[in-house]
Design an enzyme around this catalytic site. Sequence first.
Site, mmCIF file in Angstrom:
data_model
loop_
_atom_site.group_PDB
_atom_site.id
_atom_site.type_symbol
_atom_site.label_atom_id
_atom_site.label_comp_id
_atom_site.label_asym_id
_atom_site.label_seq_id
_atom_site.Cartn_x
_atom_site.Cartn_y
_atom_site.Cartn_z
ATOM 1 N N HIS A 183 -7.843 -4.210 -9.833
ATOM 2 C CA HIS A 183 -8.245 -4.819 -8.622
ATOM 3 C C HIS A 183 -9.270 -6.047 -8.829
ATOM 4 O O HIS A 183 -10.240 -5.640 -9.791
ATOM 5 C CB HIS A 183 -9.125 -4.099 -7.728
ATOM 6 C CG HIS A 183 -9.477 -4.547 -6.508
ATOM 7 N ND1 HIS A 183 -8.540 -5.086 -5.473
ATOM 8 C CD2 HIS A 183 -10.626 -5.228 -5.919
ATOM 9 C CE1 HIS A 183 -9.252 -5.618 -4.659
ATOM 10 N NE2 HIS A 183 -10.596 -5.621 -4.803
ATOM 11 N N ILE A 224 0.787 -1.143 0.182
ATOM 12 C CA ILE A 224 -0.009 -0.075 -0.050
ATOM 13 C C ILE A 224 0.823 1.170 -0.046
ATOM 14 O O ILE A 224 1.883 1.278 0.609
ATOM 15 C CB ILE A 224 -1.029 0.095 1.339
ATOM 16 C CG1 ILE A 224 -2.042 -1.139 0.785
ATOM 17 C CG2 ILE A 224 -1.710 1.368 1.216
ATOM 18 C CD1 ILE A 224 -2.920 -1.309 1.981
ATOM 19 N N LEU A 225 0.675 2.122 -0.891
ATOM 20 C CA LEU A 225 1.396 3.291 -1.125
ATOM 21 C C LEU A 225 0.594 4.355 -0.271
ATOM 22 O O LEU A 225 -0.398 4.901 -0.185
ATOM 23 C CB LEU A 225 1.517 3.881 -2.390
ATOM 24 C CG LEU A 225 2.257 2.573 -3.645
ATOM 25 C CD1 LEU A 225 1.940 2.961 -5.006
ATOM 26 C CD2 LEU A 225 3.691 2.723 -3.024
HETATM 27 C C1 GAR Z 1 -4.344 -9.881 -9.946
HETATM 28 O O1 GAR Z 1 -5.389 -10.862 -9.929
HETATM 29 C C2 GAR Z 1 -4.490 -8.373 -9.472
HETATM 30 O O2 GAR Z 1 -5.655 -7.945 -9.873
HETATM 31 C C3 GAR Z 1 -4.530 -8.755 -8.137
HETATM 32 O O3 GAR Z 1 -3.252 -9.629 -7.861
HETATM 33 C C4 GAR Z 1 -3.144 -10.463 -9.210
HETATM 34 C C5 GAR Z 1 -1.631 -10.200 -9.707
HETATM 35 O O4 GAR Z 1 -1.602 -11.282 -10.624
HETATM 36 N N1 GAR Z 1 -4.247 -7.681 -7.649
HETATM 37 C C6 GAR Z 1 -4.719 -7.203 -6.232
HETATM 38 O O5 GAR Z 1 -5.201 -7.952 -5.444
HETATM 39 C C7 GAR Z 1 -4.418 -5.715 -5.740
HETATM 40 N N2 GAR Z 1 -5.371 -5.410 -4.518
HETATM 41 P P1 GAR Z 1 -0.377 -11.003 -11.750
HETATM 42 O O6 GAR Z 1 0.833 -10.649 -10.907
HETATM 43 O O7 GAR Z 1 -0.443 -12.246 -12.381
HETATM 44 O O8 GAR Z 1 -0.697 -9.796 -12.671
#
Ligand code: GAR
Length: 202
Positions: A110, A93-94
């Site tokens: 998200h 978190i930034l």
């Molecule tokens: C993705 O599903 C993204 O939406 C989520 O993490 C995953 C990363 O996958 N992000 C969050 O939950 C942020 N709150 P990736 O590294 O394969 O792109």
Amino acid sequence: MARKARIAVLVSGGGTNLQALIDAQNSGIIASGEITLVISNKAGAYALERAAKAGIRTETVLKSETPDFEGRLIELLDGGKIDLIILAGFMSILSERFTSHYKDRIINVHPSLIPSFCGEGFYGLRVHRAALDYGVKVTGATVHFVNEIPDGGKIIMQKAVDIEPGDTPETLQKRVMEQAEWIILPLSAEKICKEIITEAKQ
Ligand code: GAR
């Protein structure tokens, strides 16, 4: 030809969203921007390999080893003259110090339809587990601007995905990525890059 917006992608893990952005750049879906920097806050994240394969400069900044973590990120981003920062699975978190330095210049993907299943503590598989536990029939993904409130910035794009009988957090995560995240993240990146270069011309 007009200048392209310079994009930095911040990652922590596998980097499938980063890959979707690289592919979109190669296929011309992203035409107004160019990924020039990928920063990971996890050593050895597979996303770094994806970036290296695409010939993109990579940096790793570890919170545990960097006394001023956000200061170092700012140094790299400002040094690289970055116009748009994309958080693609960036699990840190930034603070307001960072987000206000890049007002309307940071976007995040998200894996739910905000305002459901979002905010502090909702990341990765936890988001899909929460959606399944609640029993919603439809979930999806959201791309939004990043401000000081976790997942609280203005929404740019959303796409809904049906939950299917027998879904697990893992099967749901995969479907949300394939049917929503990997589509709306590149489209949003192009939209914002186009706005940035158009603004710069005026
Ligand atoms: C993705 O599903 C993204 O939406 C989520 O993490 C995953 C990363 O996958 N992000 C969050 O939950 C942020 N709150 P990736 O590294 O394969 O792109």
